[in-house]
Design an enzyme around this catalytic site. Structure first.
Site, PDB file in Angstrom:
ATOM      1  N   HIS A 112       0.833  -1.199   0.000  1.00 33.54           N
ATOM      2  CA  HIS A 112       0.000   0.000   0.000  1.00 33.54           C
ATOM      3  C   HIS A 112       0.872   1.255   0.000  1.00 33.54           C
ATOM      4  O   HIS A 112       1.600   1.507   0.953  1.00 33.54           O
ATOM      5  CB  HIS A 112      -0.889  -0.038   1.248  1.00 33.54           C
ATOM      6  CG  HIS A 112      -1.829   1.105   1.362  1.00 33.54           C
ATOM      7  ND1 HIS A 112      -1.758   2.027   2.374  1.00 33.54           N
ATOM      8  CD2 HIS A 112      -2.871   1.491   0.579  1.00 33.54           C
ATOM      9  CE1 HIS A 112      -2.723   2.914   2.232  1.00 33.54           C
ATOM     10  NE2 HIS A 112      -3.413   2.617   1.151  1.00 33.54           N
ATOM     11  N   ASP A 127      -0.907   5.730  -6.183  1.00 34.76           N
ATOM     12  CA  ASP A 127      -2.022   6.661  -6.367  1.00 34.76           C
ATOM     13  C   ASP A 127      -1.563   7.692  -7.380  1.00 34.76           C
ATOM     14  O   ASP A 127      -0.412   8.134  -7.339  1.00 34.76           O
ATOM     15  CB  ASP A 127      -2.377   7.341  -5.046  1.00 34.76           C
ATOM     16  CG  ASP A 127      -2.960   6.366  -4.044  1.00 34.76           C
ATOM     17  OD1 ASP A 127      -3.916   5.651  -4.397  1.00 34.76           O
ATOM     18  OD2 ASP A 127      -2.448   6.307  -2.909  1.00 34.76           O
ATOM     19  N   HIS A 168      -0.767  10.422  -2.938  1.00 35.61           N
ATOM     20  CA  HIS A 168      -2.043   9.921  -2.430  1.00 35.61           C
ATOM     21  C   HIS A 168      -3.192  10.903  -2.584  1.00 35.61           C
ATOM     22  O   HIS A 168      -4.350  10.514  -2.699  1.00 35.61           O
ATOM     23  CB  HIS A 168      -1.923   9.521  -0.956  1.00 35.61           C
ATOM     24  CG  HIS A 168      -3.213   9.015  -0.390  1.00 35.61           C
ATOM     25  ND1 HIS A 168      -4.043   9.784   0.397  1.00 35.61           N
ATOM     26  CD2 HIS A 168      -3.844   7.832  -0.546  1.00 35.61           C
ATOM     27  CE1 HIS A 168      -5.115   9.079   0.713  1.00 35.61           C
ATOM     28  NE2 HIS A 168      -5.019   7.892   0.167  1.00 35.61           N
ATOM     29  N   GLU A 200      -4.064   3.657  -8.783  1.00 35.25           N
ATOM     30  CA  GLU A 200      -5.393   4.197  -8.494  1.00 35.25           C
ATOM     31  C   GLU A 200      -5.530   5.582  -9.112  1.00 35.25           C
ATOM     32  O   GLU A 200      -4.693   6.456  -8.867  1.00 35.25           O
ATOM     33  CB  GLU A 200      -5.624   4.297  -6.975  1.00 35.25           C
ATOM     34  CG  GLU A 200      -6.991   4.925  -6.658  1.00 35.25           C
ATOM     35  CD  GLU A 200      -7.219   5.207  -5.175  1.00 35.25           C
ATOM     36  OE1 GLU A 200      -6.453   4.721  -4.329  1.00 35.25           O
ATOM     37  OE2 GLU A 200      -8.179   5.946  -4.880  1.00 35.25           O
TER      38      GLU A 200
END
Ligand code: CA
Length: 326
Positions: free
Chosen positions: A29, A58, A71, A162
């Site tokens: 992550h 991200d 992020h 993402e």
């Protein structure tokens, strides 16, 4: 001997029925963010070394349309932008990646995540604010790093980007989704067999990637924690709908763990309903230094996820999941 052969056959049958059972996919992550500032190249390299199956990025866009690994659409919780460019904040007091060129962004120092007002680190025991030098990086730099390590180590780690806030980006005149697909294609991520998942919270964006932009890549819809009106045990029809354009869901842990008055978490029907719809389930976020309520140890949480039959997990300390799995 005969018994051993039978056992082997039985085990392989079990594995065909549940290909990931007992071997959940470990997704680093924001890289190995438990050990190094999130989303830096150092964090990605360490995640690769620790054996993560996938490394997460991200993705936001700069003013000059470069995909940056960060992020948030804001850059003031992980960089020194407020001291470097004090006059570039918006009326809301925040600093946005989209207001800066990549040439400007690359000059910023990155540190462990902190509260912007107080400067206090979010996770007390993580990499210290000791002046060590870290930088933002682009998605292209991450792909070059990971594919390079895949080659030099002989072990292939996948990527798990993402798309952050596509509707907000669209209002700013940016299309990070289209740019990401183009970049991934240049790096030979083209089909459902390639080791990549593209994730997003926004179902409209995922539908657009599948239907309008015609991507063949595997897509994962992220789910915020359930609201007052959402019941984790009544998701079957929505999950079937998601399965019409995505291959997986990334639910907040609270979709899978239901808490009773006694505090001991119980497994909801969410994972079973997702599997019935044909979806993989990769819950977020597991942090050994910030366990969810009702979980006393990381082992207890990982055992809970095994019992829940989750197919993978987003974790800040990927080695902890790799070691326990292997
Ligand atoms: Ca993410």
């Amino acid at each position: 001997m005969h018994h051993l052969l039978l056992l082997t056959l039985l085990l392989s049958c079990t594995m065909i029925a549940h290909p990931t059972q007992g071997r959940p996919t470990v997704i680093a992550h924001r890289g190995a963010s438990g050990y190094l500032p999130e989303h830096t190249l150092e964090s990605a390299a360490y995640a690769h070394a620790l054996g993560a199956d996938y490394i997460e990025q991200d993705v936001v866009m700069s003013r000059d349309d470069v995909l940056i690994v960060c992020h948030d659409i804001h850059i003031d919780t992980t960089t020194d932008v407020a001291t470097r460019f004090p006059d570039r904040r918006r009326a809301d007091g925040r600093y946005y990646a989209v207001d800066f060129t990549w040439a400007e962004l690359r000059t910023l120092q990155v540190s462990e995540r902190f509260e912007p007002k107080s400067g206090i680190p979010v996770y007390a025991s993580r990499f210290p604010h000791n002046g060590a030098s870290f930088r933002l990086c682009t998605m292209e730099e991450q792909l070059l790093l990971i594919q390079g390590l895949n080659r030099s180590t002989g072990r292939t780690a996948g990527v798990y980007p993402e798309i952050k806030e596509p509707a907000w980006h669209a209002k700013e005149g940016k299309d990070p989704g289209r740019a990401l697909l183009g970049l991934l294609e240049r790096f030979d991520y083209r089909t459902a067999q390639d080791k990549v998942f593209v994730q997003c919270f926004d179902p409209k964006e995922l539908r657009r990637l599948r239907q309008e932009l015609k991507t063949e890549l595997r897509l994962v819809e992220l789910l915020d924690p359930p609201t007052e009106t959402e019941d984790p045990s009544k998701m079957a029809s929505r999950l079937r709908e998601i399965a019409s354009y995505a291959q997986g869901v990334g639910p907040h842990l609270s979709w899978i763990a239901r808490y009773s008055a006694s505090g001991a978490p119980a497994v909801t029907t969410f994972v079973a309903d997702a599997h019935a719809a044909g979806l993989l389930v990769h819950p977020y976020t597991i942090r050994s230094d910030a366990l969810p309520p009702g979980m006393k140890t990381l082992d207890q949480l990982l055992q809970f996820l095994r019992e829940a039959d989750a197919d993978g997990l987003f974790i800040d300390q990927p080695d902890a999941a790799v070691v326990r799995r292997d």
